[in-house]
Write an enzyme that holds these catalytic residues in place. Structure first.
Site, PDB file in Angstrom:
ATOM      1  N   ASP A 384      -1.816   2.391  -4.814  1.00  0.00           N
ATOM      2  CA  ASP A 384      -0.397   2.107  -5.072  1.00  0.00           C
ATOM      3  C   ASP A 384       0.152   1.017  -4.159  1.00  0.00           C
ATOM      4  OD1 ASP A 384      -0.358   4.074  -6.969  1.00  0.00           O
ATOM      5  OD2 ASP A 384       0.444   5.611  -5.647  1.00  0.00           O
TER       6      ASP A 384
HETATM    7  P1  NAP Z   1      -3.385   6.019  -3.323  1.00  0.00           P
HETATM    8  O1  NAP Z   1      -2.422   5.248  -4.132  1.00  0.00           O
HETATM    9  O2  NAP Z   1      -3.249   7.510  -3.344  1.00  0.00           O
HETATM   10  O3  NAP Z   1      -4.859   5.608  -3.783  1.00  0.00           O
HETATM   11  C1  NAP Z   1      -5.980   6.124  -3.154  1.00  0.00           C
HETATM   12  C2  NAP Z   1      -7.204   5.501  -3.805  1.00  0.00           C
HETATM   13  O4  NAP Z   1      -8.321   5.900  -3.042  1.00  0.00           O
HETATM   14  C3  NAP Z   1      -7.434   5.955  -5.237  1.00  0.00           C
HETATM   15  O5  NAP Z   1      -7.414   4.826  -6.065  1.00  0.00           O
HETATM   16  C4  NAP Z   1      -8.835   6.604  -5.228  1.00  0.00           C
HETATM   17  O6  NAP Z   1      -9.578   6.110  -6.343  1.00  0.00           O
HETATM   18  C5  NAP Z   1      -9.424   6.143  -3.915  1.00  0.00           C
HETATM   19  N1  NAP Z   1     -10.228   7.166  -3.241  1.00  0.00           N
HETATM   20  C6  NAP Z   1      -9.991   8.489  -3.128  1.00  0.00           C
HETATM   21  N2  NAP Z   1     -10.959   9.095  -2.440  1.00  0.00           N
HETATM   22  C7  NAP Z   1     -11.851   8.134  -2.090  1.00  0.00           C
HETATM   23  C8  NAP Z   1     -13.059   8.131  -1.348  1.00  0.00           C
HETATM   24  N3  NAP Z   1     -13.577   9.247  -0.841  1.00  0.00           N
HETATM   25  N4  NAP Z   1     -13.712   6.951  -1.176  1.00  0.00           N
HETATM   26  C9  NAP Z   1     -13.218   5.801  -1.723  1.00  0.00           C
HETATM   27  N5  NAP Z   1     -12.076   5.748  -2.413  1.00  0.00           N
HETATM   28  C10 NAP Z   1     -11.383   6.902  -2.601  1.00  0.00           C
HETATM   29  O7  NAP Z   1      -3.346   5.574  -1.788  1.00  0.00           O
HETATM   30  P2  NAP Z   1      -2.455   4.497  -1.030  1.00  0.00           P
HETATM   31  O8  NAP Z   1      -2.655   3.151  -1.638  1.00  0.00           O
HETATM   32  O9  NAP Z   1      -2.763   4.709   0.404  1.00  0.00           O
HETATM   33  O10 NAP Z   1      -0.965   4.896  -1.363  1.00  0.00           O
HETATM   34  C11 NAP Z   1      -0.283   6.012  -0.757  1.00  0.00           C
HETATM   35  C12 NAP Z   1       0.547   6.732  -1.782  1.00  0.00           C
HETATM   36  O11 NAP Z   1       1.182   7.859  -1.153  1.00  0.00           O
HETATM   37  C13 NAP Z   1       1.646   5.872  -2.346  1.00  0.00           C
HETATM   38  O12 NAP Z   1       1.904   6.240  -3.690  1.00  0.00           O
HETATM   39  C14 NAP Z   1       2.828   6.262  -1.493  1.00  0.00           C
HETATM   40  O13 NAP Z   1       4.083   6.034  -2.123  1.00  0.00           O
HETATM   41  C15 NAP Z   1       2.569   7.750  -1.333  1.00  0.00           C
HETATM   42  N6  NAP Z   1       3.354   8.223  -0.186  1.00  0.00           N
HETATM   43  C16 NAP Z   1       2.877   8.054   1.061  1.00  0.00           C
HETATM   44  C17 NAP Z   1       3.700   8.382   2.118  1.00  0.00           C
HETATM   45  C18 NAP Z   1       3.285   8.138   3.527  1.00  0.00           C
HETATM   46  O14 NAP Z   1       4.093   8.389   4.409  1.00  0.00           O
HETATM   47  N7  NAP Z   1       2.080   7.652   3.764  1.00  0.00           N
HETATM   48  C19 NAP Z   1       4.967   8.910   1.911  1.00  0.00           C
HETATM   49  C20 NAP Z   1       5.410   9.074   0.605  1.00  0.00           C
HETATM   50  C21 NAP Z   1       4.580   8.741  -0.431  1.00  0.00           C
HETATM   51  P3  NAP Z   1     -10.876   6.892  -6.871  1.00  0.00           P
HETATM   52  O15 NAP Z   1     -10.430   8.247  -7.217  1.00  0.00           O
HETATM   53  O16 NAP Z   1     -11.344   6.063  -8.019  1.00  0.00           O
HETATM   54  O17 NAP Z   1     -11.860   6.892  -5.731  1.00  0.00           O
END
Ligand code: NAP
Length: 459
Positions: A384
């Protein structure tokens, strides 16, 4: 020296320790020290509480401390880094529940002095109960115990009506002075139901923000009950937690470009939104050897870690790979999105744990202008936070969220296991772009393979 003077001085020290602890937690360099300060404050506050005049059953307090402290110690030791948000949710909920319980006991005693104190007790009870049940739902969702997102037919109207009835009951309690047991039970039940009903439709990307909001609620509730008990430590700790929680909520909402009203009343449900219709191109695979060669012969490589790196615990391997590239003369920088992973600072903590120097870690505002000059951007388990839809697709639920402009680099390599979507369930056009190649696999193994190949190329 009077006992009161000693107690007051101790509370002053406790407050300073809390504030110092929180301040230190604002930077990864001093975060550990901050946790120790805050922990010391908590120990001192507990000791002083034992000396508080009129404190009840000593044995019961010790049992509660041993059971609670033991459970917290154990869960803190075994919790996985990726399960931290639900742990924060449940502990935070306990704080809200404890504040509501204090109010319940004070109401049951029936010796509340004055309307202001009664009003504060009722308000603390309401906010604490909402935080408790809401946090329990958040925990159940993040832990996978509750898999579905429930949305009532007229959800927003139900929220408003239920809030109004609960507030009305609270007002009757305050005005009556001596509420009946039935009224009190109904008030608490409604407040608990309200927390649960508000939280049930919220899912996906919004949940960490809501957890932080409940954190602020708990702080407020504890502060109000501190007034009821005339306990300065509770008042100060509550206000500090309330203020910190409010700021964090605001920062997260801003980082996702979502208003709090939007999060509560128009949540991203977590069910796949944006089928990816309109996305052109295909996903092109790359081998670990090619990925290694692209980075080994690049001038500049930017690494974007995300939730997948955390799940795979790949941070040590990632740093090993970065060091190899640097030895080969490549400039390597880490680009961190404020909400990458599942809680604020998630990636910074992991990279710091692996030994990545802080001067190699850059925030979104610092690094975004550098993407067009990067020969390669390596996206490791992030989705994301690099989704161009947030910048260009007005119909996307994440439209407006600031993203790392990985798509503007010369080449993009994405490590992920398959076609899994990100946290928000939205398809990502970056993966289909002309300059993007996918290195499929678990992040740790994939990076390990890249390391092996860089070593071979360099030898
Ligand atoms: P993400 O959007 O959740 O994407 C994670 C990616 O990692 C997925 O595409 C997944 O694809 C891949 N993945 C999962 N396990 C894996 C593994 N073992 N090895 C390799 N790849 C793996 O992560 P992000 O880009 O870090 O985004 C964070 C999300 O959390 C955002 O939507 C954000 O708004 C939300 N959020 C975060 C917070 C915060 O404070 N951090 C707060 C509110 C909301 P596959 O399944 O194909 O592997």
């Amino acid at each position: 020296m009077s006992a009161k003077f000693l107690i007051d001085t101790s509370y002053f020290i406790v407050s300073m320790l809390f504030i110092l602890g929180l301040k230190s937690m604002s930077s990864p360099v001093t975060a550990r020290r901050g946790i120790v300060w805050a922990g010391l404050g908590m120990v001192l506050a507990t000791m002083v509480t034992f000396a508080w005049p009129g404190m009840g059953n000593f044995a019961l307090m010790v049992i509660a401390l041993v059971v609670g402290g033991g459970a917290a110690w154990w869960s803190g030791k075994v919790v996985k880094m990726t399960d931290m948000p639900q742990m924060v949710a449940i502990y935070n909920g306990m704080g809200g529940g404890a504040a509501a319980a204090i109010a319940a006991v004070e109401f049951a005693k029936g010796d509340m002095h004055g309307m202001v104190v009664t009003a504060l007790a009722a308000l603390g009870a309401l906010i604490g109960a909402v935080s408790f049940s809401g946090s329990c739902i958040a925990f159940a969702k993040l832990q996978g115990i509750m898999k579905k997102t429930f949305r009532l037919p007229a959800q927003n109207a139900v929220n408003v009506i239920l809030s109004a009835i609960t507030l009305l009951m609270g007002t009757v309690i305050v005005l009556s002075g001596h509420p009946t047991a039935l009224l009190l039970v109904m008030f608490f039940m409604l407040a608990l139901a309200l927390g649960a009903i508000i939280t049930m439709p919220i899912g996906g990307a919004d949940m960490p923000v809501v957890i932080s909001l409940f954190n602020a609620f708990t702080g407020l509730a504890v502060g109000f009950e501190g007034f009821v008990l005339a306990n300065p430590a509770l008042i100060i700790a509550g206000i500090v937690v309330g203020a910190a929680g409010s700021l964090l909520t605001q920062l997260m909402a801003k980082a996702m470009n979502r208003s709090l009203t939007n999060i509560l009343f128009n949540p991203i449900t977590g069910e796949a939104q944006g089928s990816g219709a309109g996305i052109i191109g295909t996903m092109k695979e790359v081998t670990a050897l090619d990925a290694a060669a692209m980075m080994r012969y690049a001038h500049k490589v930017l690494i974007v870690p995300g939730y997948g790196m955390a799940v795979a615990q790949a941070q040590h391997k990632v740093w090993e790979m970065a060091k190899l590239l640097e030895e080969a003369g490549v400039e390597v920088k880490f680009a961190i999105h404020p909400v990458a992973g599942r809680m604020p600072g998630h990636m910074n903590v992991l990279l710091a744990e692996a030994g990545v120097p802080y001067d190699k870690i850059y925030d979104l505002e610092e690094i975004n202008a550098e993407f067009p000059q990067a020969d390669v951007v390596l996206v490791i388990g992030a989705n994301d936070v690099v989704n161009p839809a947030a910048r260009i697709d007005k119909s996307s639920p994440i439209y407006g969220m600031p993203i790392l402009n990985a798509d503007q680099a010369q080449n993009v390599i994405v490590i992920k296991r398959g076609k899994g979507a990100g946290y928000s369930g939205i398809e990502n056009s970056l993966f289909y772009a002309e300059n993007t190649h996918l290195l499929y696999g678990n992040a740790q193994q994939a990076v390990n393979e890249v390391i092996r190949n860089i070593k071979e190329i360099s030898s």
